[in-house]
Structures are given as structure tokens and as C-alpha cells.
Design an enzyme around this catalytic site. Structure first.
Site, PDB file in Angstrom:
ATOM      1  N   ASP A  10       0.859  -1.181   0.000  1.00  0.00           N
ATOM      2  CA  ASP A  10       0.000   0.000   0.000  1.00  0.00           C
ATOM      3  C   ASP A  10       0.898   1.235   0.000  1.00  0.00           C
ATOM      4  O   ASP A  10       2.101   1.156   0.311  1.00  0.00           O
ATOM      5  CB  ASP A  10      -0.892  -0.047   1.249  1.00  0.00           C
ATOM      6  CG  ASP A  10      -1.753   1.192   1.400  1.00  0.00           C
ATOM      7  OD1 ASP A  10      -2.405   1.586   0.417  1.00  0.00           O
ATOM      8  OD2 ASP A  10      -1.761   1.773   2.491  1.00  0.00           O
ATOM      9  N   ASP A  12      -0.288   5.274   0.811  1.00  0.00           N
ATOM     10  CA  ASP A  12      -0.553   6.294   1.829  1.00  0.00           C
ATOM     11  C   ASP A  12      -0.639   5.697   3.225  1.00  0.00           C
ATOM     12  O   ASP A  12      -1.390   4.755   3.480  1.00  0.00           O
ATOM     13  CB  ASP A  12      -1.867   7.023   1.516  1.00  0.00           C
ATOM     14  CG  ASP A  12      -1.776   7.832   0.225  1.00  0.00           C
ATOM     15  OD1 ASP A  12      -0.679   7.903  -0.346  1.00  0.00           O
ATOM     16  OD2 ASP A  12      -2.809   8.379  -0.206  1.00  0.00           O
ATOM     17  N   ASP A 201      -1.888  -0.761   6.051  1.00  0.00           N
ATOM     18  CA  ASP A 201      -2.156  -0.117   7.345  1.00  0.00           C
ATOM     19  C   ASP A 201      -3.638   0.012   7.668  1.00  0.00           C
ATOM     20  O   ASP A 201      -3.989   0.371   8.792  1.00  0.00           O
ATOM     21  CB  ASP A 201      -1.523   1.274   7.369  1.00  0.00           C
ATOM     22  CG  ASP A 201      -2.219   2.238   6.410  1.00  0.00           C
ATOM     23  OD1 ASP A 201      -2.320   1.914   5.208  1.00  0.00           O
ATOM     24  OD2 ASP A 201      -2.667   3.306   6.859  1.00  0.00           O
TER      25      ASP A 201
END
Length: 261
Positions: A10, A12, A201
Site C-alpha cells: 500500500d 498512503d 495499514d
């Protein structure tokens, strides 16, 4: 000799810091991946137009997974695999839904409207609007009507998920399906087992992390862990953002290389 591994990450809040979007703390590990000839596959809610320059800047794999697993872009020459529903199909369904519900999608807003709604520059808003298989929208109706709207979309095999400011309309796919599709093509004909590593996250990353052989969870900026699932090889990064990404990937690489020895 190349290490038999592919890393799916991922962006951001993970490889890119929340707030300043820096990946500087991860540079030594990114360099190490290159030297070990381990492909780094970027996987994000962002569009191909937004992600392609970053993939080139990072010397990442030309294969990128965009729009939360909605499309796998194999190169910068237009070779793409759309998973789920393409954007034109989604827009057709939304056009019918407008007879019953009030909302403004990216198509309705246009670049100027996206700028007003997001604070992005015109250039970045243009990149964000260049989509293949998802459509963000601003909900302008009563919140109590969201569930009936969701049910209407599901009749057409289209799903609705909540982002931050926007709701996201997409076909029935996710980052896990995107990663599995990329992995299958990238390892075709390989005569040895290739370990898949996924880093994320947030809950939208969970399908990708559950699918991978090694799942790395990066904490939120305040240190909280936003994912909770069972996995035989789950790693919790020690820090948020790119610092945590680098720390956890260093552990993965050290363990893998020592095991190979």
C-alpha cells in the site's frame, strides 16, 4: 541470484508517510530490494495516472495495482486487466440511481468540482479523475438512505464502501484479488516457490494481507493497529509510515536470506 519473493505494498500511511508523503526512511530498503532483484508492486486506491510516475520514481515494478484492486496495469503501454466492473458500467448504473438518490460523483463534479471538494491542484485532480473501474461520490441525500442505495447497487454486482470524504463505488473486487492476479501472471512458468509479502495499514488492505504468505501491518500515525485478523506469518511494524515499513521489511529480508543460507 534473485530472491524468490514479490512485495506488494500500500502507499498512503504505509510506504508513504501520512501527512508529508515522504518515503525517505525506506530508501535503503528500496535499494536493497533492487539489488536482490525483488519486484516491488505498488497497490493503492489511487489511479494509474497518479501511481505511474511514483512507480518510475521508486524504480518499482512496472506492474501496478490501482483503484483498490479494480485494475492491474501491467506496463505503461496500455496493457491492463480490469477486475469487477469497468467505469462506464458503473456510471450507467449511477445514472439510473440518480432518479431516486441525490449524490455527485467525480463525473458530475468535473475537475473543478474535485478541486473544490479535495483541495487538490488542478493537475492532481485531473489525474484523480482519470479512472477505469471506480467512481468516488459525495453523498447529498439523507444518511438513512445509504443502505437502500447500497442494496440497489448490489443488484448490479456493484459495491459501495466508505472512504474519508467520499463514498467509493466499484465492482466486486479488492486488493487481494488484484494482488493474486498480478502474482499469478508474474510467477507463470517459474520453477520455484515465490514468497508473497504484503504491507498495509488500513482495513481496505486486509484482503491483500490475508492472501499473502507474509502479512505486514503498519501502525496508524498515532501508533494504533487498525487491522485484526489471524495469519500464520503476521508482522507488526514497530513504527508508523515509511519508518515502520522499512523496519518490518528489513526483518522480512533478514529472516528470508538467513533461512535460504
Amino acid at each position: 541470484m534473485p530472491v524468490p519473493m514479490i512485495v506488494f505494498t500500500d502507499l498512503d500511511g504505509c510506504l508513504l508517510n501520512h501527512g508529508d508523503y515522504s518515503y525517505e526512511p525506506a530508501l535503503p530498503v528500496l535499494d536493497r530490494l533492487q539489488k536482490l532483484q525483488i519486484p516491488l508492486v505498488l497497490c493503492s486506491s489511487k489511479t494509474e495516472a497518479e501511481m505511474r510516475p511514483l512507480a518510475e520514481e521508486l524504480n518499482a515494478c512496472p506492474t501496478i495495482i490501482c483503484e483498490n484492486g479494480g485494475v492491474v496495469c501491467w506496463d505503461n503501454m496500455g496493457d491492463r486487466t480490469v477486475l469487477g466492473s469497468d467505469r462506464e458500467r458503473i456510471l450507467e448504473v449511477l445514472s439510473v440511481c440518480k432518479e431516486q438518490y441525490q449524490f455527485s460523483s467525480f463525473r458530475d463534479l468535473g475537475v473543478e468540482g474535485i478541486v473544490r471538494a479535495t483541495g487538490l491542484s488542478v493537475e492532481k485532480a485531473t489525474l484523480a479523475a482519470n479512472r477505469y473501474c471506480t467512481e468516488p461520490l459525495l453523498w447529498e441525500d439523507d444518511e438513512t438512505r445509504i443502505e437502500s442505495f447500497r442494496e440497489e447497487l448490489q443488484k448490479h454486482q456493484i459495491q459501495l464502501t466508505r472512504g474519508g470524504r467520499f463514498w467509493h463505488v466499484a465492482g466486486e473486487t479488492d486488493k487481494g484479488r488484484g494482488a493474486a492476479t498480478a502474482y499469478q501472471r508474474m510467477t507463470k512458468g517459474c520453477d520455484q516457490s515465490v514468497t508473497s509479502v504484503a504491507l498495509g495499514d488500513s482495513p481496505i488492505d486486509q484482503p491483500m494481507l490475508e492472501w499473502a504468505n507474509i502479512a505486514v501491518i503498519v501502525p496508524a500515525p498515532d501508533g494504533t493497529i487498525r487491522l485484526d485478523f489471524e495469519h500464520p506469518r503476521k508482522i507488526i511494524a514497530a513504527f508508523p509510515g515509511s519508518k515502520g515499513w522499512a523496519e518490518a521489511m528489513t526483518r522480512v529480508l533478514d529472516d528470508t536470506i538467513s533461512t535460504e543460507k
